[in-house]
Design a protein around this motif. Structure first.
Motif, PDB file in Angstrom:
ATOM      1  N   LEU A 203      -9.727   4.361   3.564  1.00  0.00           N
ATOM      2  CA  LEU A 203      -9.580   3.621   2.312  1.00  0.00           C
ATOM      3  C   LEU A 203      -9.278   4.577   1.166  1.00  0.00           C
ATOM      4  O   LEU A 203      -8.394   4.307   0.331  1.00  0.00           O
ATOM      5  CB  LEU A 203     -10.859   2.836   2.028  1.00  0.00           C
ATOM      6  CG  LEU A 203     -10.916   2.091   0.682  1.00  0.00           C
ATOM      7  CD1 LEU A 203      -9.875   0.971   0.647  1.00  0.00           C
ATOM      8  CD2 LEU A 203     -12.314   1.529   0.428  1.00  0.00           C
ATOM      9  N   ASP A 204      -9.979   5.683   1.113  1.00  0.00           N
ATOM     10  CA  ASP A 204      -9.745   6.684   0.078  1.00  0.00           C
ATOM     11  C   ASP A 204      -8.311   7.201   0.140  1.00  0.00           C
ATOM     12  O   ASP A 204      -7.648   7.372  -0.891  1.00  0.00           O
ATOM     13  CB  ASP A 204     -10.739   7.827   0.250  1.00  0.00           C
ATOM     14  CG  ASP A 204     -10.609   8.890  -0.820  1.00  0.00           C
ATOM     15  OD1 ASP A 204     -11.081   8.651  -1.948  1.00  0.00           O
ATOM     16  OD2 ASP A 204     -10.027   9.954  -0.545  1.00  0.00           O
ATOM     17  N   ASN A 205      -7.824   7.452   1.354  1.00  0.00           N
ATOM     18  CA  ASN A 205      -6.457   7.930   1.541  1.00  0.00           C
ATOM     19  C   ASN A 205      -5.442   6.869   1.122  1.00  0.00           C
ATOM     20  O   ASN A 205      -4.415   7.177   0.509  1.00  0.00           O
ATOM     21  CB  ASN A 205      -6.249   8.325   3.006  1.00  0.00           C
ATOM     22  CG  ASN A 205      -4.933   9.038   3.243  1.00  0.00           C
ATOM     23  OD1 ASN A 205      -3.877   8.408   3.300  1.00  0.00           O
ATOM     24  ND2 ASN A 205      -4.987  10.344   3.399  1.00  0.00           N
ATOM     25  N   LEU A 206      -5.731   5.603   1.427  1.00  0.00           N
ATOM     26  CA  LEU A 206      -4.853   4.507   1.030  1.00  0.00           C
ATOM     27  C   LEU A 206      -4.740   4.398  -0.482  1.00  0.00           C
ATOM     28  O   LEU A 206      -3.650   4.197  -1.027  1.00  0.00           O
ATOM     29  CB  LEU A 206      -5.375   3.186   1.604  1.00  0.00           C
ATOM     30  CG  LEU A 206      -5.032   2.875   3.052  1.00  0.00           C
ATOM     31  CD1 LEU A 206      -5.950   1.778   3.588  1.00  0.00           C
ATOM     32  CD2 LEU A 206      -3.581   2.434   3.168  1.00  0.00           C
ATOM     33  N   CYS A 211      -1.903   4.182  -5.243  1.00  0.00           N
ATOM     34  CA  CYS A 211      -2.048   4.393  -6.696  1.00  0.00           C
ATOM     35  C   CYS A 211      -2.477   5.838  -6.954  1.00  0.00           C
ATOM     36  O   CYS A 211      -3.643   6.085  -7.315  1.00  0.00           O
ATOM     37  CB  CYS A 211      -3.064   3.432  -7.284  1.00  0.00           C
ATOM     38  SG  CYS A 211      -2.694   1.692  -7.006  1.00  0.00           S
ATOM     39  N   PRO A 212      -1.591   6.816  -6.762  1.00  0.00           N
ATOM     40  CA  PRO A 212      -1.986   8.228  -6.884  1.00  0.00           C
ATOM     41  C   PRO A 212      -2.539   8.590  -8.252  1.00  0.00           C
ATOM     42  O   PRO A 212      -3.389   9.476  -8.368  1.00  0.00           O
ATOM     43  CB  PRO A 212      -0.685   8.979  -6.591  1.00  0.00           C
ATOM     44  CG  PRO A 212       0.409   7.972  -6.791  1.00  0.00           C
ATOM     45  CD  PRO A 212      -0.176   6.657  -6.418  1.00  0.00           C
ATOM     46  N   ALA A 213      -2.098   7.909  -9.315  1.00  0.00           N
ATOM     47  CA  ALA A 213      -2.575   8.240 -10.660  1.00  0.00           C
ATOM     48  C   ALA A 213      -4.040   7.881 -10.852  1.00  0.00           C
ATOM     49  O   ALA A 213      -4.720   8.433 -11.721  1.00  0.00           O
ATOM     50  CB  ALA A 213      -1.736   7.518 -11.703  1.00  0.00           C
ATOM     51  N   LYS A 214      -4.551   6.955 -10.029  1.00  0.00           N
ATOM     52  CA  LYS A 214      -5.927   6.486 -10.184  1.00  0.00           C
ATOM     53  C   LYS A 214      -6.897   7.139  -9.214  1.00  0.00           C
ATOM     54  O   LYS A 214      -8.074   6.847  -9.232  1.00  0.00           O
ATOM     55  CB  LYS A 214      -5.987   4.967 -10.009  1.00  0.00           C
ATOM     56  CG  LYS A 214      -5.206   4.205 -11.078  1.00  0.00           C
ATOM     57  CD  LYS A 214      -5.406   2.713 -10.913  1.00  0.00           C
ATOM     58  CE  LYS A 214      -4.653   1.940 -11.990  1.00  0.00           C
ATOM     59  NZ  LYS A 214      -4.862   0.474 -11.870  1.00  0.00           N
ATOM     60  N   GLN A 215      -6.379   7.999  -8.358  1.00  0.00           N
ATOM     61  CA  GLN A 215      -7.250   8.623  -7.358  1.00  0.00           C
ATOM     62  C   GLN A 215      -6.915  10.093  -7.296  1.00  0.00           C
ATOM     63  O   GLN A 215      -6.028  10.517  -6.577  1.00  0.00           O
ATOM     64  CB  GLN A 215      -7.056   7.954  -5.987  1.00  0.00           C
ATOM     65  CG  GLN A 215      -7.926   8.532  -4.872  1.00  0.00           C
ATOM     66  CD  GLN A 215      -9.385   8.160  -5.053  1.00  0.00           C
ATOM     67  OE1 GLN A 215      -9.788   7.667  -6.087  1.00  0.00           O
ATOM     68  NE2 GLN A 215     -10.184   8.419  -4.033  1.00  0.00           N
ATOM     69  N   LEU A 236     -13.105   1.627  -5.152  1.00  0.00           N
ATOM     70  CA  LEU A 236     -11.814   1.868  -4.502  1.00  0.00           C
ATOM     71  C   LEU A 236     -11.078   0.558  -4.236  1.00  0.00           C
ATOM     72  O   LEU A 236      -9.853   0.470  -4.420  1.00  0.00           O
ATOM     73  CB  LEU A 236     -12.021   2.629  -3.194  1.00  0.00           C
ATOM     74  CG  LEU A 236     -12.511   4.076  -3.308  1.00  0.00           C
ATOM     75  CD1 LEU A 236     -12.843   4.632  -1.927  1.00  0.00           C
ATOM     76  CD2 LEU A 236     -11.459   4.943  -3.989  1.00  0.00           C
ATOM     77  N   LEU A 237     -11.806  -0.462  -3.825  1.00  0.00           N
ATOM     78  CA  LEU A 237     -11.185  -1.751  -3.536  1.00  0.00           C
ATOM     79  C   LEU A 237     -10.561  -2.366  -4.784  1.00  0.00           C
ATOM     80  O   LEU A 237      -9.496  -2.981  -4.723  1.00  0.00           O
ATOM     81  CB  LEU A 237     -12.195  -2.712  -2.922  1.00  0.00           C
ATOM     82  CG  LEU A 237     -12.587  -2.438  -1.469  1.00  0.00           C
ATOM     83  CD1 LEU A 237     -13.738  -3.344  -1.041  1.00  0.00           C
ATOM     84  CD2 LEU A 237     -11.397  -2.637  -0.537  1.00  0.00           C
ATOM     85  N   HIS A 238     -11.193  -2.184  -5.918  1.00  0.00           N
ATOM     86  CA  HIS A 238     -10.661  -2.746  -7.156  1.00  0.00           C
ATOM     87  C   HIS A 238      -9.298  -2.139  -7.512  1.00  0.00           C
ATOM     88  O   HIS A 238      -8.508  -2.764  -8.215  1.00  0.00           O
ATOM     89  CB  HIS A 238     -11.644  -2.534  -8.306  1.00  0.00           C
ATOM     90  CG  HIS A 238     -12.757  -3.534  -8.340  1.00  0.00           C
ATOM     91  ND1 HIS A 238     -12.538  -4.899  -8.372  1.00  0.00           N
ATOM     92  CD2 HIS A 238     -14.112  -3.382  -8.328  1.00  0.00           C
ATOM     93  CE1 HIS A 238     -13.688  -5.536  -8.394  1.00  0.00           C
ATOM     94  NE2 HIS A 238     -14.664  -4.642  -8.352  1.00  0.00           N
ATOM     95  N   VAL A 239      -9.037  -0.927  -7.008  1.00  0.00           N
ATOM     96  CA  VAL A 239      -7.766  -0.273  -7.297  1.00  0.00           C
ATOM     97  C   VAL A 239      -6.624  -0.882  -6.489  1.00  0.00           C
ATOM     98  O   VAL A 239      -5.513  -1.036  -6.989  1.00  0.00           O
ATOM     99  CB  VAL A 239      -7.856   1.244  -7.015  1.00  0.00           C
ATOM    100  CG1 VAL A 239      -6.505   1.919  -7.253  1.00  0.00           C
ATOM    101  CG2 VAL A 239      -8.926   1.889  -7.887  1.00  0.00           C
ATOM    102  N   ILE A 240      -6.895  -1.268  -5.231  1.00  0.00           N
ATOM    103  CA  ILE A 240      -5.785  -1.673  -4.346  1.00  0.00           C
ATOM    104  C   ILE A 240      -5.850  -3.104  -3.845  1.00  0.00           C
ATOM    105  O   ILE A 240      -4.930  -3.556  -3.158  1.00  0.00           O
ATOM    106  CB  ILE A 240      -5.687  -0.738  -3.121  1.00  0.00           C
ATOM    107  CG1 ILE A 240      -6.937  -0.866  -2.231  1.00  0.00           C
ATOM    108  CG2 ILE A 240      -5.451   0.695  -3.529  1.00  0.00           C
ATOM    109  CD1 ILE A 240      -6.760  -0.246  -0.859  1.00  0.00           C
TER     110      ILE A 240
END
Length: 383
Positions: A203-206, A211-215, A236-240
């Motif tokens: 999930l972290d990798n996804l 969204c590379p700018a947010k992680q 993390l889920l809220h990002v994707i």
């Protein structure tokens, strides 16, 4: 045949097939690799994420189509003998290539410590092997792919899925390649991927890929409490989550976290009806509202033999439940049951998940009925 009289159409799995050679340590694992010989027991079994999913679905749902490639060699002969005959009809054998193999080192407690893989043949998995069996894809209610497929093959599958309006289930496979399709394939195609089942690292990798700018942080934290782990998963889920319809994050012995579009009540509804996906396939919806729920593991497996295939069996059970037109919560329960069986066998997929007729028995149906109301699975609403 489903309870409503509709003939079940098999899903299509496209993925890798591997001969797994498991070495289970009979003594403590050394702190350093010093070249000494240690006692252990070896076993051969059929493996590969795509193949594991196909076998799990075949045994739980009842039917599946599977497309894969192996070498025209002795390892390929062994692999075909180890897997159910129903999976071998659409496997392409490539002359002058080695069948993929993995040597898995497992400690005394059943935890996987090291995997050495020879996967060269995966890059030869050309999309022409799928186009020769095009009707299997065109008619499938769901296409399942794993992260080991070459870019051009994934692109072909996503293009065909878009053309025939078929949802795609993506199994990330490994934390190092979980986000690769979202980095190298246009978003207009990856939006066909509607369902995923990553673990925390995947999930972290996804998130980093989508969204590379947010992680920015690539170091997986060492959580000192399970509450902090859940909070991180939720963040993390809220990002994707607006990129997918349904995300199930597997957290090992703790359980799973479900992120699902709020228009679907997971206790009352499933994701398939009459062999058709119930949600639209027009792409993402910006700021889509998702419901996030944590489901703890309902079973304590006292004697864990091997953990390496539990995630694949969970995904196979979850997919099978959805295709059986169970509700989402019932499908998660079926995934938990499948994973508990996998933990008790040395092979990646158990010889048998359930005795014949068990999934139609009054005992199972009573349990499934209980899961149509919140609270019966000890779940925790996160948002």
């Amino acid at each position: 045949m489903s309870p409503n009289g509709i003939v079940r159409i098999p899903p299509l799995v496209v993925g890798v097939s591997i001969l797994d050679i498991t070495m289970a340590m009979a003594e403590n694992l050394p702190s350093t690799m010093n070249g000494a010989m240690y006692h252990g027991k070896s076993a051969q079994s059929a493996g590969g994420v795509g193949r594991n999913l196909a076998e799990s679905i075949c045994k739980i749902y009842g039917s599946v189509n599977f497309i894969s490639v192996i070498g025209q060699d002795c390892l390929g002969d062994i692999l075909l003998k180890l897997m159910p005959k129903a999976l071998g009809h659409n496997i392409e054998r490539l002359p002058m290539h080695r069948t993929s193999s993995c040597t898995v080192i497992i400690d005394k407690d059943g935890d996987c410590k090291l995997i050495l893989g020879d996967m060269e043949i995966h890059e030869k998995f050309h999309h022409s092997y799928i186009s020769k069996r095009q009707e299997l894809l065109n008619k499938a209610p769901l296409v399942i792919i794993d992260g080991n497929l070459p870019r051009d093959t994934i692109v072909y599958i996503l293009e065909q899925a878009r053309l025939f309006r078929i949802p795609v289930f993506f199994e990330p496979t490994d934390l190092r390649i979980a986000g690769r399709p979202f980095q190298i394939i246009p978003g207009s195609l990856t939006q066909q991927i509607r369902l995923i089942t990553p673990n925390y690292a995947e999930l972290d990798n996804l998130v980093a890929a989508v969204c590379p700018a947010k992680q920015q942080t690539r170091v997986i934290p060492d959580f000192d409490s399970f509450e902090k782990l859940l909070a991180s998963v939720q963040s993390l889920l809220h990002v994707i989550h607006d990129r997918f319809d349904c995300i199930v994050v597997t957290l090992g012995q703790h359980g799973v976290v479900l992120s699902l579009k709020a228009c679907i009540d997971p206790y009352k509804c499933g994701l398939f009806l009459n062999n058709r996906y119930v949600l639209g396939l027009v792409g993402t919806t910006k700021n889509a509202i998702h419901r996030i729920i944590f489901f703890p593991t309902p079973f304590v497996v006292k004697r864990v033999v091997n953990v390496s295939g539990a995630g694949d069996s969970f995904a196979g059970g979850f997919i099978s439940g959805l295709l059986k037109e169970y509700t989402v919560t019932q499908s998660i329960a079926l995934g938990f049951m499948a994973a508990s069986k996998a933990l008790q066998t040395s092979a990646a997929v158990p010889h048998e998940f359930f005795t014949p007729g068990y999934l139609e028995s009054p005992l199972w149906m009573k349990r499934m009925k209980a899961l149509t109301k919140p609270g019966n699975a000890n779940e925790k609403q996160l948002s």
